[in-house]
Enzyme design. Structure first.
Site, PDB file in Angstrom:
ATOM      1  N   ASP A   1       5.200   4.573  -3.655  1.00 12.67           N
ATOM      2  CA  ASP A   1       4.773   4.748  -5.051  1.00 12.67           C
ATOM      3  C   ASP A   1       3.747   5.867  -5.126  1.00 12.67           C
ATOM      4  O   ASP A   1       3.103   6.213  -4.137  1.00 12.67           O
ATOM      5  CB  ASP A   1       4.192   3.475  -5.650  1.00 12.67           C
ATOM      6  CG  ASP A   1       3.790   2.427  -4.628  1.00 12.67           C
ATOM      7  OD1 ASP A   1       3.628   2.756  -3.453  1.00 12.67           O
ATOM      8  OD2 ASP A   1       3.613   1.279  -5.040  1.00 12.67           O
TER       9      ASP A   1
ATOM     10  N   ARG B   1       2.622   0.889  13.567  1.00 14.57           N
ATOM     11  CA  ARG B   1       2.768   0.341  12.207  1.00 14.57           C
ATOM     12  C   ARG B   1       3.809   1.192  11.474  1.00 14.57           C
ATOM     13  O   ARG B   1       3.719   2.432  11.478  1.00 14.57           O
ATOM     14  CB  ARG B   1       1.424   0.383  11.482  1.00 14.57           C
ATOM     15  CG  ARG B   1       1.534   0.227   9.971  1.00 14.57           C
ATOM     16  CD  ARG B   1       0.252  -0.106   9.279  1.00 14.57           C
ATOM     17  NE  ARG B   1       0.310   0.202   7.846  1.00 14.57           N
ATOM     18  CZ  ARG B   1       1.092  -0.420   6.963  1.00 14.57           C
ATOM     19  NH1 ARG B   1       1.897  -1.402   7.370  1.00 14.57           N
ATOM     20  NH2 ARG B   1       1.099  -0.069   5.693  1.00 14.57           N
TER      21      ARG B   1
ATOM     22  N   SER C   1       4.583   1.059   4.136  1.00 12.77           N
ATOM     23  CA  SER C   1       4.668   1.856   2.913  1.00 12.77           C
ATOM     24  C   SER C   1       3.244   2.141   2.424  1.00 12.77           C
ATOM     25  O   SER C   1       2.284   1.477   2.825  1.00 12.77           O
ATOM     26  CB  SER C   1       5.461   1.113   1.839  1.00 12.77           C
ATOM     27  OG  SER C   1       4.838  -0.133   1.572  1.00 12.77           O
TER      28      SER C   1
ATOM     29  N   ARG D   1       4.396 -19.622  10.409  1.00 12.86           N
ATOM     30  CA  ARG D   1       3.928 -19.248   9.073  1.00 12.86           C
ATOM     31  C   ARG D   1       4.839 -18.209   8.405  1.00 12.86           C
ATOM     32  O   ARG D   1       4.397 -17.429   7.557  1.00 12.86           O
ATOM     33  CB  ARG D   1       2.494 -18.702   9.130  1.00 12.86           C
ATOM     34  CG  ARG D   1       1.446 -19.746   9.494  1.00 12.86           C
ATOM     35  CD  ARG D   1       0.092 -19.109   9.675  1.00 12.86           C
ATOM     36  NE  ARG D   1      -0.943 -20.102   9.976  1.00 12.86           N
ATOM     37  CZ  ARG D   1      -1.918 -20.461   9.122  1.00 12.86           C
ATOM     38  NH1 ARG D   1      -1.958 -19.911   7.918  1.00 12.86           N
ATOM     39  NH2 ARG D   1      -2.819 -21.354   9.461  1.00 12.86           N
TER      40      ARG D   1
HETATM   41  N1  6CR Z   1      -3.383  -0.839  -1.553  1.00  8.13           N
HETATM   42  C1  6CR Z   1      -2.093  -0.358  -1.590  1.00  8.13           C
HETATM   43  N2  6CR Z   1      -1.749   0.483  -2.585  1.00  8.13           N
HETATM   44  C2  6CR Z   1      -0.504   0.966  -2.627  1.00  8.13           C
HETATM   45 CL1  6CR Z   1      -0.075   2.024  -3.910  1.00  8.13          CL
HETATM   46  C3  6CR Z   1       0.433   0.598  -1.645  1.00  8.13           C
HETATM   47  N3  6CR Z   1       1.747   0.916  -1.424  1.00  8.13           N
HETATM   48  C4  6CR Z   1       2.121   0.253  -0.330  1.00  8.13           C
HETATM   49  N4  6CR Z   1       1.091  -0.490   0.166  1.00  8.13           N
HETATM   50  C5  6CR Z   1       1.223  -1.343   1.361  1.00  8.13           C
HETATM   51  O1  6CR Z   1       2.127  -2.380   0.980  1.00  8.13           O
HETATM   52  C6  6CR Z   1       1.442  -3.630   0.901  1.00  8.13           C
HETATM   53  C7  6CR Z   1       1.062  -3.869  -0.532  1.00  8.13           C
HETATM   54  O2  6CR Z   1       2.232  -3.879  -1.349  1.00  8.13           O
HETATM   55  C8  6CR Z   1       0.250  -3.515   1.842  1.00  8.13           C
HETATM   56  O3  6CR Z   1       0.617  -4.030   3.111  1.00  8.13           O
HETATM   57  C9  6CR Z   1      -0.036  -1.999   1.918  1.00  8.13           C
HETATM   58  O4  6CR Z   1      -0.250  -1.573   3.253  1.00  8.13           O
HETATM   59  C10 6CR Z   1       0.025  -0.287  -0.633  1.00  8.13           C
HETATM   60  N5  6CR Z   1      -1.247  -0.763  -0.606  1.00  8.13           N
END
Ligand code: 6CR
Length: 236
Positions: free
Chosen positions: A206, A87, A90, A43
């Site tokens: 971010d 893990r 990000s 996958r």
């Molecule tokens: N809810 C969420 N929000 C923000 Cl601002 C994120 N920045 C990185 N991730 C991670 O990156 C992926 C989403 O782009 C997910 O695997 C999550 O773990 C985030 N997930």
């Protein structure tokens, strides 16, 4: 072989780095591991095994969200006897105490998911990191400080990236939660269930408050620092 991982018995190392993105798994294998070999592309969720400083290490993509991550973590623990999963991912910063590119070493993870409510009959479990692994990661970050700041604190593992109710993160921020991502709480829960070790380390890609984002080049630099911390901790 397991249902979603096409590795033969013994092909996966006892230590697994666990990024969400399978292409990031390839980058980690190509950048950090010697003699890395692809053991699964079922996958498109790539998995590699190689060596780092003489230690056998695998890198497996988890996908995004606890349901996907849980499929791979269950099979890594149950079908392949993996001992340690770190893990490396990000997250978004939920507080201005953090800046983009900072690194969070998560001692625990809250969640807005129903996945643990089902598992614990509506009660609240506390998903926490393996303490010796956490301590080793902190020591690694102190021994070889990365370019950006390192924080130890809580993550919020949300089921939504596009939240319909952003105000619901407020109580978590008021109680000190540093960042939001989508997998850590489930990983910590499964590691506890199987009696194995897990840790989540995330780089802030971010900023929920300021809207600031990192450039691709910045992400690659901080991601490298984070991988070095993860490898030192997992092999300590
Ligand atoms: N809810 C969420 N929000 C923000 Cl601002 C994120 N920045 C990185 N991730 C991670 O990156 C992926 C989403 O782009 C997910 O695997 C999550 O773990 C985030 N997930």
């Amino acid at each position: 072989m397991s249902t979603h991982i096409a590795a033969a018995p013994g092909q996966i190392a006892p230590i697994v780095l666990f990024p969400g993105d399978p292409l990031r798994a390839r980058w980690i294998a190509e950048t950090f591991l010697d003699d890395a070999e692809l053991y699964s592309e079922t996958r498109g969720m790539l998995g590699f095994t190689g060596t780092w400083e003489g230690h056998r290490v695998s890198v497996q993509g988890s996908g995004m969200g606890q349901p996907s991550m849980a499929i791979y973590a269950n099979e890594l623990f149950d079908s392949y006897g993996v001992e340690t999963i770190v893990r490396v991912g990000s997250c978004g910063a939920l507080t201005e105490k953090l800046a983009v590119r900072d690194i969070i070493i998560a001692n625990g993870a809250c969640t807005d998911s129903g996945i643990n409510r089902v598992r614990f009959n509506g009660l609240d479990y506390a998903p926490v990191a393996d303490f010796p692994l956490l301590r080793a990661a902190v020591e690694a970050s102190e021994a070889e400080p990365p370019a950006s700041a390192v924080h130890v604190g809580l993550l919020l593992s949300s089921d939504q990236f596009y939240s319909t109710r952003p105000e619901l993160t407020e109580p978590f921020v008021q109680h000190g939660v540093l960042g939001v991502e989508m997998e850590a709480a489930g990983l910590y829960t499964l590691a506890a269930y199987y009696g194995r070790r897990a840790l989540a380390i995330c780089t802030v890609s971010d900023h929920i408050i300021t809207g600031e984002e990192t450039t691709a080049q910045e992400r690659e630099q901080t991601f490298g620092d984070m991988i070095r911390i993860a490898l030192r901790a997992a092999t300590a």
